[in-house]
Design an enzyme around this catalytic site. Structure first.
Site, short mmCIF file in Angstrom:
data_model
loop_
_atom_site.label_atom_id
_atom_site.label_comp_id
_atom_site.label_asym_id
_atom_site.label_seq_id
_atom_site.Cartn_x
_atom_site.Cartn_y
_atom_site.Cartn_z
N GLY A 12 33.54 65.45 65.78
CA GLY A 12 33.96 66.49 66.73
C GLY A 12 32.78 66.93 67.58
N VAL A 63 38.84 61.79 62.20
CA VAL A 63 38.30 61.81 60.84
C VAL A 63 39.37 61.79 59.75
CG1 VAL A 63 36.12 62.96 61.45
CG2 VAL A 63 38.11 64.35 60.83
N TYR A 154 43.72 77.00 56.85
CA TYR A 154 42.32 76.92 57.32
C TYR A 154 41.35 77.44 56.26
CZ TYR A 154 38.33 77.54 60.54
OH TYR A 154 37.10 77.49 61.16
P1 NAD Z 1 36.32 73.44 68.87
O1 NAD Z 1 37.80 73.49 68.80
O2 NAD Z 1 35.65 73.74 70.18
O3 NAD Z 1 35.76 72.05 68.34
C1 NAD Z 1 36.35 71.32 67.30
C2 NAD Z 1 36.00 69.86 67.50
O4 NAD Z 1 36.65 69.08 66.48
C3 NAD Z 1 36.50 69.32 68.84
O5 NAD Z 1 35.51 68.51 69.43
C4 NAD Z 1 37.71 68.50 68.46
O6 NAD Z 1 37.99 67.43 69.36
C5 NAD Z 1 37.27 67.97 67.10
N1 NAD Z 1 38.39 67.46 66.30
C6 NAD Z 1 39.60 68.02 66.08
N2 NAD Z 1 40.37 67.20 65.33
C7 NAD Z 1 39.61 66.09 65.06
C8 NAD Z 1 39.84 64.90 64.32
N3 NAD Z 1 41.01 64.65 63.73
N4 NAD Z 1 38.84 63.98 64.26
C9 NAD Z 1 37.65 64.20 64.89
N5 NAD Z 1 37.39 65.31 65.61
C10 NAD Z 1 38.36 66.24 65.68
O7 NAD Z 1 35.83 74.47 67.76
P2 NAD Z 1 34.38 74.95 67.30
O8 NAD Z 1 34.43 76.43 67.29
O9 NAD Z 1 33.31 74.25 68.03
O10 NAD Z 1 34.43 74.47 65.77
C11 NAD Z 1 33.54 73.51 65.20
C12 NAD Z 1 33.57 73.70 63.70
O11 NAD Z 1 33.07 75.00 63.37
C13 NAD Z 1 34.97 73.62 63.10
O12 NAD Z 1 34.92 72.95 61.85
C14 NAD Z 1 35.34 75.07 62.89
O13 NAD Z 1 36.29 75.23 61.89
C15 NAD Z 1 34.00 75.66 62.52
N6 NAD Z 1 33.88 77.11 62.70
C16 NAD Z 1 34.00 77.67 63.94
C17 NAD Z 1 33.88 79.06 64.05
C18 NAD Z 1 33.99 79.76 65.39
O14 NAD Z 1 33.96 81.00 65.39
N7 NAD Z 1 34.10 79.08 66.49
C19 NAD Z 1 33.65 79.84 62.92
C20 NAD Z 1 33.54 79.22 61.69
C21 NAD Z 1 33.64 77.84 61.59
#
Ligand code: NAD
Length: 246
Positions: A12, A63, A154
């Site tokens: 991602g 993934v 989640y």
């Molecule tokens: P985002 O939605 O901008 O990015 C998520 C990424 O995962 C994207 O590039 C998407 O294309 C990719 N993705 C989705 N399904 C996929 C798959 N099947 N195979 C490969 N890639 C896939 O979100 P983000 O905020 O950048 O999140 C990144 C990570 O951080 C995630 O795991 C999210 O749960 C975690 N997270 C985010 C926050 C927040 O506040 N933004 C907080 C805690 C954890």
């Protein structure tokens, strides 16, 4: 350039936190493989890293599909070298109250967030074991520790990632491989941007530092954990949340 000569896969990696992690790993000298479901977007990020003097390759990677994961890892070993760093960043949300949550929404979130990390982690450890070194960082979440309204799927996936991190850390430690998790709080990305303003305001009240995090706040910590400076840290969960959880 402390990661010069290392090969890193960021799942991602084409936007949000994953993009910042990829760019920072490349700035530190790693050859970054950006795995994304949107190959075009991953390609554009890889291109901009290369334009800025870094090394990057974009690959199509869902993934949750074991065969795609296997293909990408085989390609990395064949065309580059065995993997040194894996960042399990790919994640999705499909929110809904427990009593109304559809089985398919549960399955999809667990398949990407938890099974995806297992599939990539398994392949990564196999490659890292042979070279007796490596670092894996799993992106969990503060809500994996606290639970959250409307996020049964989640939060279960993110709590599961913490258990997976600790087991992987124990099993891989004899081969000099570290496995850690980071648990971000509220980070300003596409995932959180759509949230209701009132909910954001309430959330802000719970953050002692008084502001939301940026993807770079997460990227700095991930790159540290992936580097030699963190060689004696394994099986840990580092919370990045402005003090939201103490
Ligand atoms: P985002 O939605 O901008 O990015 C998520 C990424 O995962 C994207 O590039 C998407 O294309 C990719 N993705 C989705 N399904 C996929 C798959 N099947 N195979 C490969 N890639 C896939 O979100 P983000 O905020 O950048 O999140 C990144 C990570 O951080 C995630 O795991 C999210 O749960 C975690 N997270 C985010 C926050 C927040 O506040 N933004 C907080 C805690 C954890």
């Amino acid at each position: 350039m402390e990661l010069k000569g290392k090969v890193a896969l960021v799942t991602g990696g084409a936007r949000g936190i994953g993009q910042f992690i990829s760019e920072e790993l490349a700035r530190q000298g790693a050859h970054v493989v950006l795995g994304g479901t949107n190959a075009e977007r991953a390609g554009a990020v890889a291109e901009s890293i290369v334009k800025n003097g870094g090394q990057a390759t974009a690959v199509k990677l869902d993934v949750s599909r074991a065969s795609e994961v296997q293909e990408v890892f085989d390609r990395i070993a064949k065309e580059m070298k065995p993997l040194d760093i894996l960042v399990n960043n790919a994640g999705i949300t499909k929110d809904g109250l427990l009593v109304r949550m559809k089985e398919e929404d549960w399955d999809q979130v667990l398949a990407v967030n938890l099974k995806g990390a297992f599939l990539c982690g398994q392949q990564a450890v196999k490659q890292m074991m042979r070279q007796k070194q490596g670092a894996i960082v799993n992106i969990s979440s503060v809500v994996g520790a606290t639970g959250n309204f409307g996020q049964a799927n989640y939060t279960a996936s993110k709590a599961g990632l913490i258990g997976l991190t600790k087991t992987m850390a124990r099993e891989a430690a004899p081969r000099n491989i570290t496995v850690n998790a980071v648990a971000p709080g509220f980070i300003d990305t596409d995932m959180t941007r759509g949230m209701d303003d009132k909910i954001k305001e309430e959330l802000l009240q719970k953050i002692p530092l008084g502001y939301f995090g940026t993807p770079m706040d997460v990227a700095h910590c991930v790159v540290f954990l992936a580097s030699g400076r963190a060689r004696y840290i394994t099986g840990q969960v580092i919370h990045i949340n402005g003090g939201m959880l103490m």
